[in-house]
Design an enzyme around this catalytic site. Sequence first.
Site, short mmCIF file in Angstrom:
data_model
loop_
_atom_site.label_atom_id
_atom_site.label_comp_id
_atom_site.label_asym_id
_atom_site.label_seq_id
_atom_site.Cartn_x
_atom_site.Cartn_y
_atom_site.Cartn_z
N ARG A 171 -13.39 -8.90 1.16
CA ARG A 171 -11.97 -8.58 0.94
C ARG A 171 -11.12 -9.81 1.24
NH1 ARG A 171 -9.80 -3.53 0.98
NH2 ARG A 171 -7.98 -4.78 0.45
N GLN A 213 -9.85 -3.97 -3.64
CA GLN A 213 -11.17 -3.51 -3.24
C GLN A 213 -12.19 -3.79 -4.34
OE1 GLN A 213 -12.07 -2.01 -0.18
NE2 GLN A 213 -14.09 -2.48 -1.01
N ASP A 220 -17.49 6.83 -1.36
CA ASP A 220 -16.24 6.69 -0.61
C ASP A 220 -15.99 8.04 0.06
OD1 ASP A 220 -13.74 5.89 0.36
OD2 ASP A 220 -12.73 5.97 -1.58
N ARG A 246 0.88 -1.18 0.00
CA ARG A 246 0.00 0.00 0.00
C ARG A 246 0.91 1.23 0.00
NH1 ARG A 246 -5.32 1.18 3.60
NH2 ARG A 246 -6.06 -0.23 1.98
N CYS A 278 -16.41 1.23 0.43
CA CYS A 278 -15.21 0.42 0.71
C CYS A 278 -14.85 0.46 2.19
CB CYS A 278 -14.05 0.92 -0.13
SG CYS A 278 -13.68 2.68 0.13
N HIS A 296 -7.25 0.82 -6.43
CA HIS A 296 -7.41 -0.07 -5.27
C HIS A 296 -8.01 -1.37 -5.82
CE1 HIS A 296 -7.67 -1.46 -1.30
NE2 HIS A 296 -8.50 -0.61 -0.75
N1 CP Z 1 -11.26 -0.62 2.31
C1 CP Z 1 -10.00 -0.59 2.79
O1 CP Z 1 -9.02 -0.73 2.04
O2 CP Z 1 -9.91 -0.41 4.13
P1 CP Z 1 -8.58 -0.15 4.97
O3 CP Z 1 -8.03 1.17 4.53
O4 CP Z 1 -9.01 -0.20 6.39
O5 CP Z 1 -7.61 -1.25 4.62
N1 NVA Z 2 -10.13 6.44 -1.23
C1 NVA Z 2 -9.75 6.02 0.09
C2 NVA Z 2 -9.96 4.55 0.22
C3 NVA Z 2 -9.61 3.96 1.55
C4 NVA Z 2 -9.80 2.47 1.60
C5 NVA Z 2 -8.29 6.39 0.37
O1 NVA Z 2 -7.46 6.27 -0.54
O2 NVA Z 2 -8.00 6.83 1.47
#
Ligand code: CP
Ligand code: NVA
Length: 300
Positions: free
Chosen positions: A287, A129, A219, A99, A259, A126
């Site tokens: 997930r 997701q 989101d 990430r 998400c 993502h």
């Molecule tokens: N949806 C998602 O990726 O959640 P987190 O940021 O908690 O991993």
């Molecule tokens: N769009 C959000 C998604 C988190 C799972 C972010 O990038 O923070």
Amino acid sequence: MDLLSVTDLGRDGLAEVLATAAAVKADPARVAGRLAGRKVGLFFEKPSTRTRVSCEVAAADLGAVPLVLKQDEVGLGKRESVADVARTLDRYLDVLAFRVFHHGDLVTLADHADAPVINLLSDLEHPCQALADLQTLAEARPLAGATVAFVGDGNNVCHSLLLGGALSGVSLRVASPPGYAPAPEIVERARALAAPGVAIEIGEDPQGAVRGADAVYTDVWASMGQEAEAAERRRLFEPYRVDERLFGLAGPAAIFLHCLPAHRGDEVTDEVADHERSRIFDQAENRMHAFKALLLHLAG
Ligand code: CP
Ligand code: NVA
């Protein structure tokens, strides 16, 4: 093979992963121990609850060893170059799941590691997701011919949903404030990849996007790393809040998707997040199933 974008799976690969995810959910024991002895590195440059825990549990259930790595320890691109981190971890690990803030770092990692690199969220996409999103939608109705309204920021989550949806026969209507639409190159790619019958509409009208849709998705208005813009975004995104009135314009069996994490009261009200047709915690559960299916596809 890497998974930097959901499109890396291709149409058939994506369908196969979604079918495996559904089968794994129905009968988790069938894949127990299938990746015995493999080592899965999970690296986080940003916070995470769902991704960290679902991926760690998924790897463990498959018999693999998950190793969680944090930016303050690895210092990706700071303590040493991204390429050297890739070359080093490649000697220990069978999967590198990252990430990151900058999608380009994933490209560099993939260029310098033989092991599959998985995007656990970047500024651009993502994809893990999107796998769970499509799995959850498929639990409600067939993907081919479905229409999802995405209301809010045209962000990483929206991008992967557009691309994964296009490959799966799902039409997307995106409604965002001016200046916050999904990236034009992503929209173009989604249109180029779109299965027959898929319509991709990008606009600014939340009511028009939601009307008659099979699912409504939103989101956060400010993603991780955009905290300084939160106040300005809150002002601009106010008309894009998914409340009961907006959700009520969707089809009679429409589901609500997010998400998570959700900022309740901002992009979604409690009434919609907790609605009987909200599927947000199924999505969170999926997930884990989807990541098992992905690991089996990439490293099985
Ligand atoms: N949806 C998602 O990726 O959640 P987190 O940021 O908690 O991993
Ligand atoms: N769009 C959000 C998604 C988190 C799972 C972010 O990038 O923070």
